[in-house]
Motif scaffolding. Sequence first.
Motif, PDB file in Angstrom:
ATOM      1  N   LEU A  53      22.762  40.867  26.113  1.00 35.93           N
ATOM      2  CA  LEU A  53      21.825  41.845  26.685  1.00 35.93           C
ATOM      3  C   LEU A  53      20.395  41.315  26.649  1.00 35.93           C
ATOM      4  O   LEU A  53      19.612  41.545  27.586  1.00 35.93           O
ATOM      5  N   ASN A  54      20.048  40.595  25.589  1.00 30.80           N
ATOM      6  CA  ASN A  54      18.707  40.003  25.527  1.00 30.80           C
ATOM      7  C   ASN A  54      18.509  38.974  26.640  1.00 30.80           C
ATOM      8  O   ASN A  54      17.443  38.927  27.277  1.00 30.80           O
ATOM      9  N   LYS A  55      19.528  38.138  26.878  1.00 27.73           N
ATOM     10  CA  LYS A  55      19.417  37.150  27.955  1.00 27.73           C
ATOM     11  C   LYS A  55      19.314  37.819  29.319  1.00 27.73           C
ATOM     12  O   LYS A  55      18.534  37.392  30.174  1.00 27.73           O
ATOM     13  N   GLN A  98      16.153  37.492  32.012  1.00 29.77           N
ATOM     14  CA  GLN A  98      16.316  37.119  33.416  1.00 29.77           C
ATOM     15  C   GLN A  98      15.772  38.192  34.345  1.00 29.77           C
ATOM     16  O   GLN A  98      15.143  37.886  35.369  1.00 29.77           O
ATOM     17  N   LEU A  99      15.995  39.458  34.000  1.00 28.58           N
ATOM     18  CA  LEU A  99      15.496  40.550  34.837  1.00 28.58           C
ATOM     19  C   LEU A  99      13.974  40.590  34.844  1.00 28.58           C
ATOM     20  O   LEU A  99      13.344  40.739  35.904  1.00 28.58           O
ATOM     21  N   VAL A 100      13.350  40.434  33.672  1.00 30.96           N
ATOM     22  CA  VAL A 100      11.890  40.452  33.596  1.00 30.96           C
ATOM     23  C   VAL A 100      11.291  39.284  34.375  1.00 30.96           C
ATOM     24  O   VAL A 100      10.309  39.438  35.110  1.00 30.96           O
ATOM     25  N   TRP A 101      11.900  38.102  34.231  1.00 32.09           N
ATOM     26  CA  TRP A 101      11.350  36.936  34.929  1.00 32.09           C
ATOM     27  C   TRP A 101      11.524  37.052  36.439  1.00 32.09           C
ATOM     28  O   TRP A 101      10.635  36.665  37.204  1.00 32.09           O
ATOM     29  N   SER A 102      12.642  37.587  36.889  1.00 29.63           N
ATOM     30  CA  SER A 102      12.835  37.752  38.334  1.00 29.63           C
ATOM     31  C   SER A 102      11.858  38.770  38.907  1.00 29.63           C
ATOM     32  O   SER A 102      11.288  38.558  39.989  1.00 29.63           O
ATOM     33  N   GLN A 103      11.602  39.865  38.177  1.00 27.54           N
ATOM     34  CA  GLN A 103      10.634  40.850  38.649  1.00 27.54           C
ATOM     35  C   GLN A 103       9.216  40.289  38.647  1.00 27.54           C
ATOM     36  O   GLN A 103       8.417  40.558  39.551  1.00 27.54           O
ATOM     37  N   PHE A 104       8.914  39.486  37.633  1.00 26.59           N
ATOM     38  CA  PHE A 104       7.582  38.901  37.553  1.00 26.59           C
ATOM     39  C   PHE A 104       7.367  37.858  38.651  1.00 26.59           C
ATOM     40  O   PHE A 104       6.283  37.793  39.255  1.00 26.59           O
ATOM     41  N   LYS A 145       6.348  32.127  30.736  1.00 29.07           N
ATOM     42  CA  LYS A 145       7.542  32.674  30.082  1.00 29.07           C
ATOM     43  C   LYS A 145       7.286  32.953  28.606  1.00 29.07           C
ATOM     44  O   LYS A 145       7.696  33.994  28.072  1.00 29.07           O
ATOM     45  N   ALA A 146       6.598  32.028  27.940  1.00 29.40           N
ATOM     46  CA  ALA A 146       6.300  32.231  26.521  1.00 29.40           C
ATOM     47  C   ALA A 146       5.431  33.470  26.318  1.00 29.40           C
ATOM     48  O   ALA A 146       5.632  34.233  25.364  1.00 29.40           O
ATOM     49  N   PHE A 147       4.472  33.689  27.212  1.00 22.22           N
ATOM     50  CA  PHE A 147       3.620  34.875  27.106  1.00 22.22           C
ATOM     51  C   PHE A 147       4.433  36.152  27.307  1.00 22.22           C
ATOM     52  O   PHE A 147       4.252  37.134  26.569  1.00 22.22           O
ATOM     53  N   LEU A 148       5.353  36.155  28.275  1.00 22.06           N
ATOM     54  CA  LEU A 148       6.180  37.340  28.513  1.00 22.06           C
ATOM     55  C   LEU A 148       7.106  37.618  27.330  1.00 22.06           C
ATOM     56  O   LEU A 148       7.251  38.764  26.897  1.00 22.06           O
ATOM     57  N   TRP A 149       7.734  36.562  26.789  1.00 20.91           N
ATOM     58  CA  TRP A 149       8.642  36.772  25.660  1.00 20.91           C
ATOM     59  C   TRP A 149       7.858  37.191  24.412  1.00 20.91           C
ATOM     60  O   TRP A 149       8.368  37.974  23.599  1.00 20.91           O
TER      61      TRP A 149
END
Length: 305
Positions: free
Chosen positions: A25-27, A31-37, A57-61
């Motif tokens: 679920l974390n993965k 993927q969902l957050v990165w695709s939306q971003f 990506k590091a900032f988002l995570w």
Amino acid sequence: MASKEENTKRTNRVLRISQLDALELNKALEQLVWSQFSQCFHGFKPGLLAHFEPEVKAFLWLFLWRFTVYSKNATVGQSVLNIQYKNDFSPKLRYQPPSKNQKLWYAVCTIGGTWLEERCYDLFRNRHLASFGKARQCVNIIVGLLKLSGLINFLIFLQRGKFATLTERLLGIRSVFCKPPNIREVGFEYMNRELLWHGFAEFLIFLLPLINIQKLKAKLSSWCIPLTGAPNSDNTLATNGKQCSLCGEWPTMPHTIGCEHIFCYYCVKSSFLFDMYFTCPKCGAEVHSVQPLKSGIEMSEVNAL
């Protein structure tokens, strides 16, 4: 008291499948957050984020870590499954959340490690000097050792059910339930009913292709509407020639099959090709030969109308 504590530990132990589901679920969330971003920059110049993708990506995570692990002691996948992290180094029997240092090191190992690996590969990709080649070889060796350690940790996790990742084992944080899980009562009546209908549906799927629906329909119609009249006569042919015995419309290119009923050529030919044992739906006569209707009978029928 000791036996009661052991029983509570056994009953509240998080299943291996639940811990693995939390990781998946974390993965999926990442993927969902990165695709939306990335969709936000769809209208900009192509490759705009390519040079800064590891940092973004590091900032988002890191943003997700701040509002999940740091504040709630659980990732998003764990929160969905009623799981949270516990400080396994604590000698107390009660629940102790991970310390601030453990949370910070968790971010360094997960977010910082991923960023460092991606940035090193980008740095050494277009470098062909000897010094960079040695550094790249060292990085590959370190990454390989970490992958091997992760595999060994996963095998130990499958055996003991604790510490699904190498980071959790090194930091001493393990997954526990937020609340004691409720014992689910399984309704076997519902399961039996579902199994019964599933088996019945599979039986129908197997049986229906073996049934000749058209022949069965013709047999039932011959039983419900019995034939009355003298067979094999021109008058009967002229009377029955007003409609096709299959489609019920005015017969197009009228043909007979050896009985007193009339059929459209396409109706009787397609039925005969579909079923070699085709019989007349009115009288049940077998098909001897498909022959066109005589012109005299056809003209007499037209004059009668």
